[in-house]
Design a protein around this motif. Structure first.
Motif, short mmCIF file in Angstrom:
data_model
loop_
_atom_site.label_atom_id
_atom_site.label_comp_id
_atom_site.label_asym_id
_atom_site.label_seq_id
_atom_site.Cartn_x
_atom_site.Cartn_y
_atom_site.Cartn_z
N SER A 262 41.03 17.93 25.70
CA SER A 262 40.68 19.31 25.71
C SER A 262 40.63 20.84 25.10
N LEU A 263 40.43 20.27 23.24
CA LEU A 263 40.43 21.35 22.14
C LEU A 263 38.87 21.50 21.83
N ALA A 264 39.60 22.89 21.86
CA ALA A 264 38.26 23.78 21.01
C ALA A 264 38.63 24.23 19.51
N TYR A 265 37.65 24.91 19.02
CA TYR A 265 37.61 26.11 17.80
C TYR A 265 37.37 27.16 17.03
N HIS A 266 37.71 27.53 17.43
CA HIS A 266 37.32 29.57 16.75
C HIS A 266 37.38 30.06 15.45
N ASP A 267 35.91 30.16 14.41
CA ASP A 267 36.01 30.24 13.36
C ASP A 267 36.61 31.95 12.77
N TYR A 268 37.68 32.09 11.31
CA TYR A 268 38.09 32.66 11.49
C TYR A 268 37.66 33.85 10.97
N GLU A 269 37.47 35.06 11.49
CA GLU A 269 37.13 36.67 11.25
C GLU A 269 37.27 37.76 11.07
N ASN B 293 41.59 24.20 26.70
CA ASN B 293 43.42 24.49 27.38
C ASN B 293 43.59 24.72 25.81
N PHE B 294 43.16 23.74 24.77
CA PHE B 294 43.81 24.33 23.41
C PHE B 294 42.46 24.91 22.40
N LEU B 295 42.77 25.68 21.79
CA LEU B 295 41.80 26.40 20.99
C LEU B 295 42.67 26.61 19.39
N MET B 296 42.17 25.77 18.44
CA MET B 296 42.93 26.14 17.23
C MET B 296 42.07 27.09 16.34
N ARG C 72 41.14 28.72 13.69
CA ARG C 72 40.88 28.62 12.43
C ARG C 72 41.46 29.16 11.01
N ASN C 73 42.35 28.62 10.18
CA ASN C 73 43.39 29.56 9.17
C ASN C 73 43.93 30.54 10.24
N HIS C 74 44.77 30.25 11.06
CA HIS C 74 45.04 31.23 11.86
C HIS C 74 46.00 30.76 12.16
N GLY C 75 46.02 30.26 13.07
CA GLY C 75 46.80 29.82 14.52
C GLY C 75 46.46 28.71 15.28
N LEU C 76 47.31 28.14 16.59
CA LEU C 76 46.95 28.10 17.84
C LEU C 76 47.07 29.14 19.11
N LEU C 77 46.29 28.52 19.89
CA LEU C 77 46.50 28.94 20.93
C LEU C 77 46.36 27.86 22.60
N THR C 78 47.26 27.79 23.53
CA THR C 78 46.73 26.95 25.12
C THR C 78 46.97 28.38 26.03
N CYS C 79 46.18 28.03 27.16
CA CYS C 79 46.59 28.40 28.22
C CYS C 79 46.19 27.41 29.47
N GLY C 80 47.06 27.35 30.80
CA GLY C 80 47.28 27.26 31.29
C GLY C 80 47.31 27.90 33.00
N MET D 282 51.64 23.68 24.37
CA MET D 282 52.01 24.14 23.34
C MET D 282 52.86 23.50 22.68
N TYR D 283 53.47 22.92 23.62
CA TYR D 283 55.33 21.78 22.98
C TYR D 283 54.34 21.30 22.28
N THR D 284 53.02 20.66 22.86
CA THR D 284 52.48 19.39 22.86
C THR D 284 51.75 19.10 21.74
N PHE D 285 50.82 21.49 21.55
CA PHE D 285 49.87 20.97 20.10
C PHE D 285 50.82 21.45 19.01
N GLU D 286 51.24 21.86 19.42
CA GLU D 286 52.24 22.04 18.11
C GLU D 286 53.92 21.09 17.31
N ASN D 287 53.71 20.33 18.40
CA ASN D 287 54.68 18.45 17.45
C ASN D 287 53.10 17.57 17.27
N THR D 288 52.40 18.11 17.66
CA THR D 288 50.96 17.39 16.72
C THR D 288 50.51 17.56 15.72
#
Length: 255
Positions: free
Chosen positions: A141-148, A168-171, A173-181, A191-197
């Protein structure tokens, strides 16, 4: 009206909102405890149930390990404070979080971090690699958003919303991680899973050898695997134990 103490805030809000405040303050403390905070510069927000589209966000300027239930700032979709607070709200944080909340009626909590491992992977062209069990849950459940640039312009909102879709997971780009629930607990576990990944990926790449990738068919079935792992409870399966851990250390987040 100046309402800064626990008793004053509790008088102004419903029991449901107060519990949400306690859980969100706990989430901030846990993020600090696990080393994911970036001084005062990231945010966790929670939608307050009801038709008003109000949500809670951190008082800008407080460290995450200082945040309490009563110090959280209640704002509307236009970042107007609903209850007076001596603290401002970060415009960049508000843009990102309000964009997600506006587009995703299905979620309650949005959690955003600037960790070293998360940013490192966000800067890699191929993003998250399927090289660990943890990564399979993210990739499902991963998506990406380019840095602006620093996200303080409203015109970025529709692009961020389109990129995220139903993930539910958004990377970022060049910025960081985001999760929603659907709950604060779900967003935290994600986020625990995303960070460990990301930490695992950076560690694996640092070895310099060829990496073995997970069979794509395993990623397709990961939703059922997660239900089995958590007894169908998602983040709520681990949340009570996290609260007990926090209470043993410092329960002042409840104030």
């Amino acid at each position: 009206m100046n309402a800064n103490s626990q008793s004053e805030i509790q008088k102004l809000v419903s029991a449901e909102e107060w519990q949400l405040r306690v859980d969100l303050a706990a989430c901030y403390r846990l993020v600090a405890l696990y080393g994911w905070s970036d001084l005062v510069f990231t945010h966790i927000s929670a939608r307050i149930p009801g038709p008003e589209h109000h949500f809670l966000i951190n008082p800008y300027g407080l460290m995450f390990d200082e945040i309490t239930a009563s110090s959280l700032v209640k704002v509307d979709q236009q970042c107007n404070k609903i209850i007076e607070s001596p603290y401002p709200v970060n415009p960049a944080g508000f843009v990102i979080h309000s964009a997600v909340h506006a587009a995703r009626e299905d979620i309650q909590c949005v959690l955003h971090t600037h960790t070293r491992a998360g940013i490192a992977v966000s800067a890699q062209k191929n993003g998250v690699l399927p090289i660990s069990q943890q990564s399979t849950f993210v990739l499902a459940s991963l998506a990406y958003h380019d840095y602006e640039g620093v996200a303080f312009r409203d015109d970025e909102k529709p692009r961020l919303q389109a990129d995220m879709g139903n993930a539910n997971f958004l990377m970022l780009r060049n910025h960081g991680l985001l999760t929603c629930g659907k709950t604060i607990a779900d967003a935290f576990l994600s986020m625990y899973t995303f960070e460990n990944t990301c930490q695992i990926q950076i560690a694996a790449q640092s070895g310099g050898g060829e990496l073995t990738q997970v069979n794509p068919r395993i990623v397709e079935g990961v939703g059922q695997a997660m239900k089995v792992q958590t007894g169908g409870l998602g983040g709520q399966f681990v949340w009570p134990s996290l609260i007990r851990k926090l209470d043993r250390i410092d329960d002042s987040y409840k104030q």
